[in-house]
Write an enzyme that holds these catalytic residues in place. Structure first.
Site, PDB file in Angstrom:
ATOM      1  N   LYS A  80       0.812  -1.228   0.000  1.00 51.95           N
ATOM      2  CA  LYS A  80       0.000   0.000   0.000  1.00 51.95           C
ATOM      3  C   LYS A  80       0.842   1.273   0.000  1.00 51.95           C
ATOM      4  CE  LYS A  80      -4.277  -1.768   2.011  1.00 51.95           C
ATOM      5  NZ  LYS A  80      -5.237  -1.690   3.106  1.00 51.95           N
ATOM      6  N   ASP A 116      -9.924   3.132   2.584  1.00 55.26           N
ATOM      7  CA  ASP A 116     -10.082   2.431   3.871  1.00 55.26           C
ATOM      8  C   ASP A 116     -10.700   3.333   4.942  1.00 55.26           C
ATOM      9  OD1 ASP A 116      -9.107  -0.079   3.166  1.00 55.26           O
ATOM     10  OD2 ASP A 116      -7.030   0.490   3.535  1.00 55.26           O
TER      11      ASP A 116
END
Ligand code: NAP
Length: 300
Positions: A80, A116
């Protein structure tokens, strides 16, 4: 036997739009389940595939999004942060957190997003009617997920945020990053600090963003004295394997409200889907398919 003669599968043609997820390991990802059911329900000519991408192959894999004209991909552990180096633009939370879970390919230009944090905020709002605005929050963890959650909670105007992490230096680094980027002063406590009991007694929301309690270590829980927690507190566990973790069981036993990480998983996926397609994804079947899968997978 009736054989269906279709080279690519039902509803899929040679002009199929391909999406996917890059990670290592990748076989446990539930994202293919989420997105493929959405494509099916919406009768879109698209598929979503898991790609095992090692750290050494990450830059080539990102280049392949352009050369193979993939519509977009999700990014998961451990890429990420590293993936940001290979993208053309970072948007929104990805800019703040330096972490990307969604890449959109617009005519060969790659945009990185992080859904997220908004995924968690949507789950809190839609599943518990909870807004962090003006609230006191205790956040466990300082890894990738905790970073997304912490920035989202600050953006959503939590009034106090306290980080607890096994490795204090990691929590300090995250607190410093939040201070630099937003000016918000995060508090830090250790699990052993007696002040933790007092904080817990006044907190409105506890979020577990550690992997403690996740299958196969599902008999473990973060060492929190939940008997001392504010009785009106909501306990949110990012972990969704198993659907009810030891932490949530303990919280329930003490009369606290609980939610597992399924909602965050669902909403971060729905937000990614919207970025790629511009289409509203079908929440109900996406939720149902993941919930059913999770309920059955660990019961074998
Ligand atoms: P990560 O970057 O590897 O961070 C792991 C975190 O857990 C760190 O804070 C680590 O503390 C802590 N930890 C691990 N083992 C521990 C132990 N035995 N005792 C105390 N602390 C421990 O992982 P991540 O990406 O942040 O993911 C964390 C969890 O969130 C995972 O279970 C993941 O599946 C879940 N998650 C859920 C969603 C969702 O949509 N629901 C989204 C993202 C992640 P140290 O710093 O001390 O190592």
């Amino acid at each position: 036997m009736d054989l269906e003669i279709t080279p690519y599968g039902k509803g899929v043609s040679a002009l199929v739009r391909v999406y996917g997820i890059f990670g290592d390991p990748i076989e446990h990802s539930l994202s293919p389940l989420l997105h493929n059911v959405a494509f099916k329900v919406l009768e879109m000519n698209a598929v979503y595939l898991p790609f095992l991408v090692t750290a050494g192959n990450l830059s080539g894999a990102v280049q392949a999004i352009r050369s193979l004209e993939l519509g977009g991909v999700n990014i998961t552990i451990p890429h990420k942060q590293a993936v940001t180096a290979y993208l053309d633009h970072l948007q929104g939370d990805a800019l703040l957190t330096g972490s990307v879970n969604t890449i959109v390919n617009k005519d060969g230009v790659l945009y990185g997003y992080s859904t997220d944090g908004d995924g968690l905020l949507l789950a809190l709002e839609r599943e518990a009617g909870f807004s962090p605005r003006g609230k006191k929050v205790l956040l466990l963890g300082a890894g990738g997920a905790a970073r997304a959650v912490a920035f989202a909670l600050v953006r959503a105007e939590a009034v106090e945020l306290c980080l607890v992490n096994r490795t204090l230096q990691r929590a300090e680094a995250l607190a410093e990053q939040i201070k630099d980027k937003t000016g918000f002063a995060v508090q830090l406590l250790s699990y052993e600090d007696p002040a933790l009991v007092g904080y817990l007694g006044e907190t409105d929301l506890v979020v577990n963003a550690t992997s403690v309690g996740m299958h196969p270590q599902s008999e473990t829980a973060p060492p929190l004295p939940l008997d001392k927690a504010n009785p009106a507190c909501l306990v949110y566990d990012l972990v969704y394997r198993p659907p009810e973790t030891e932490l949530l069981k303990k919280a329930k036993k003490h009369g606290l409200k609980t939610l597992n990480g399924l909602g965050m998983l669902l909403y971060q996926g729905m937000l990614a889907f919207q970025h790629w397609t511009g289409v509203e994804p079908p929440e109900k079947p996406m939720r149902m398919v993941v919930k059913k899968f999770l309920e059955t997978e660990l019961s074998y």
